[in-house]
Design an enzyme around this catalytic site. Sequence first.
Site, PDB file in Angstrom:
ATOM      1  N   CYS A 167       4.937  87.431 125.167  1.00 10.07           N
ATOM      2  CA  CYS A 167       5.323  88.100 124.049  1.00 10.07           C
ATOM      3  C   CYS A 167       5.601  87.371 122.931  1.00 10.07           C
ATOM      4  O   CYS A 167       4.679  87.271 121.941  1.00 10.07           O
ATOM      5  CB  CYS A 167       6.048  89.399 124.169  1.00 10.07           C
ATOM      6  SG  CYS A 167       5.838  90.298 125.746  1.00 10.07           S
TER       7      CYS A 167
HETATM    8  N1  SAJ Z   1      14.708  82.688 123.986  1.00  9.71           N
HETATM    9  C1  SAJ Z   1      15.772  81.700 123.424  1.00  9.71           C
HETATM   10  N2  SAJ Z   1      16.753  82.181 122.731  1.00  9.71           N
HETATM   11  C2  SAJ Z   1      17.168  83.432 122.580  1.00  9.71           C
HETATM   12  C3  SAJ Z   1      16.360  84.568 123.420  1.00  9.71           C
HETATM   13  C4  SAJ Z   1      15.167  84.006 124.061  1.00  9.71           C
HETATM   14  O1  SAJ Z   1      15.327  80.658 123.370  1.00  9.71           O
HETATM   15  O2  SAJ Z   1      18.191  83.842 122.177  1.00  9.71           O
HETATM   16  C5  SAJ Z   1      13.761  82.386 124.832  1.00  9.71           C
HETATM   17  C6  SAJ Z   1      13.730  82.697 126.236  1.00  9.71           C
HETATM   18  O3  SAJ Z   1      14.285  81.529 127.032  1.00  9.71           O
HETATM   19  C7  SAJ Z   1      12.246  82.782 126.643  1.00  9.71           C
HETATM   20  C8  SAJ Z   1      11.841  83.378 125.167  1.00  9.71           C
HETATM   21  O4  SAJ Z   1      12.551  82.879 124.174  1.00  9.71           O
HETATM   22  O5  SAJ Z   1      11.802  81.553 126.851  1.00  9.71           O
HETATM   23  C9  SAJ Z   1      11.251  84.943 125.259  1.00  9.71           C
HETATM   24  O6  SAJ Z   1      12.579  85.442 125.774  1.00  9.71           O
HETATM   25  P1  SAJ Z   1      12.805  86.989 125.728  1.00  9.71           P
HETATM   26  O7  SAJ Z   1      14.289  87.098 126.066  1.00  9.71           O
HETATM   27  O8  SAJ Z   1      12.338  87.355 124.137  1.00  9.71           O
HETATM   28  O9  SAJ Z   1      11.854  87.706 126.709  1.00  9.71           O
HETATM   29  P2  SAJ Z   1      10.560  88.196 126.770  1.00  9.71           P
HETATM   30  O10 SAJ Z   1       9.345  87.124 126.316  1.00  9.71           O
HETATM   31  O11 SAJ Z   1      10.563  88.718 128.181  1.00  9.71           O
HETATM   32  O12 SAJ Z   1      10.635  89.430 125.516  1.00  9.71           O
HETATM   33  C10 SAJ Z   1      10.659  90.653 126.199  1.00  9.71           C
HETATM   34  C11 SAJ Z   1       9.962  91.473 124.893  1.00  9.71           C
HETATM   35  N3  SAJ Z   1       9.663  92.709 125.267  1.00  9.71           N
HETATM   36  C12 SAJ Z   1       8.666  93.286 124.705  1.00  9.71           C
HETATM   37  O13 SAJ Z   1       7.901  92.748 124.158  1.00  9.71           O
HETATM   38  C13 SAJ Z   1       8.336  94.715 125.199  1.00  9.71           C
HETATM   39  C14 SAJ Z   1      11.201  91.430 123.647  1.00  9.71           C
HETATM   40  O14 SAJ Z   1      10.605  92.526 122.912  1.00  9.71           O
HETATM   41  C15 SAJ Z   1      12.354  91.596 124.146  1.00  9.71           C
HETATM   42  O15 SAJ Z   1      13.477  91.728 123.100  1.00  9.71           O
HETATM   43  C16 SAJ Z   1      12.892  90.954 125.184  1.00  9.71           C
HETATM   44  O16 SAJ Z   1      12.097  91.067 126.380  1.00  9.71           O
HETATM   45  C17 SAJ Z   1      14.229  91.365 125.689  1.00  9.71           C
HETATM   46  O17 SAJ Z   1      15.086  91.612 125.054  1.00  9.71           O
HETATM   47  O18 SAJ Z   1      14.697  90.689 126.962  1.00  9.71           O
END
Ligand code: SAJ
Length: 438
Positions: free
Chosen positions: A275
Amino acid sequence: MNYVKELVTKFENKSARIGVLGLGYVGLPLAVVFAQAGFEVTGIDPIESKIKSLEQGKSYVLDVPDETIQILTSTGKLKATSDFAVLKDLDAVSICVPTPLRKTGDPDLSFIFSVADSLKKYVHPGMAVVLESTTYPGTTRELILSKLTEDNTLKVGEDLFLAFSPERVDPGRIDYTTRNTPKVIGGITPACLEVTSSWYGQALEKVIPVSSAEVAEMAKLLENTFRMINIGLVNEMAIMCDRLGVDIWEVIEAASTKPFGFMKFQPGPGLGGHCIPIDPLYLSWKLKTLNYSTRFINLASEINTGMPRFTVTKIQDALNTHKKPINGSKILVLGVAYKPDIDDLRESPALDIIHLLQEKGAQVQYHDPFIPSINHDELRMQSVADFDKAVKEADCVVIVTNHSLYDYTSIMRDAKLVFDARNATGDAGKDNPKVVKL
Ligand code: SAJ
């Protein structure tokens, strides 16, 4: 014939026959939620193995337990098929197909095109269609609507009801699920909104109607672009703190004490998942066709994609302080999934980091309890079997993804050197001469 009234009645008395096209981490939970609400649901997916698995009462999606599938299939509420012809007998269908990127970085709409072509053969008067796949603003109108009405037999808002409703599935999350996460819906016409909101409102706790499909498409992109840009900001902060010799992790903890006007994000070795690194590029691609350069997105994307290389440079520096060239060093990468406690490798920065380390001559092994093997591009690796031995023998243990089941205290005790890209070692790591942090 007043199809609005007919469909709303069918949704309200649950006699509407529902379809979900695409039974992945979005589609299967959605099909389950509609079935649990009392509808008869047909899940449709071209991948036979998914159909077989569901027929055997086996779930392949983290958020859907086997017993849920067994109950719904035994009561006939949920069926699965790879035969798209069933669409001709359905009243409503949600489209939940992937919208990845091509190698060029442009949107790959092939799944949407293919599903629109299939749907075109079976769409009929009195049918509701909702697109859930994340895509650029205008897709629902420009691609789906034009395909379904190209022979002018159907009139949108009169006998075809089309809307966009972004998926908000976060695999592995249990507090917010498909049912209780507010669901934005935007129709091509007001009647489309009335019909599709009535449908989704029977199964989901909160439906948020908006004035158009474009608003709904753009809302989703704002949600994930917001996240990608803020992660890019904090990653650049980490690079700045590295130059300044300031502990970024302490800076973030201090800033997080502000009770308002601040939202905590963590730097990391890169940005993974299907995403966050991808959705914003659908927006920048669309704006490019309108001669607008999305500078924030482009800059954040550049910083985020540069983090694996920055991380490897820091690992090289850490080995250097131990008088170890990276070339020939044994490096154990801990955690390769794109985020903690899941088994998804898509766009994981660990893949880039392993590749860069190998390019510099390091002997790289990895361990990930959720990912037994890597089979990606030219990378073929198995998760190490003897974890304790691998930690002890490595010249450097690199924490790339901080799965919660790792015992970071024992890792710090047994390893010669730990590079912690996620602040997994916390305060204990801060005062430990063996630990270097991003
Ligand atoms: N990440 C960082 N720093 C952060 C947060 C995330 O480096 O502060 C990295 C993670 O390690 C990962 C990537 O970013 O590699 C994405 O992480 P994510 O927590 O955003 O997880 P996703 O990709 O599963 O995002 C989903 C998304 N959900 C949908 O699109 C429906 C996102 O909108 C959500 O906010 C996120 O989950 C969530 O909050 O867990």
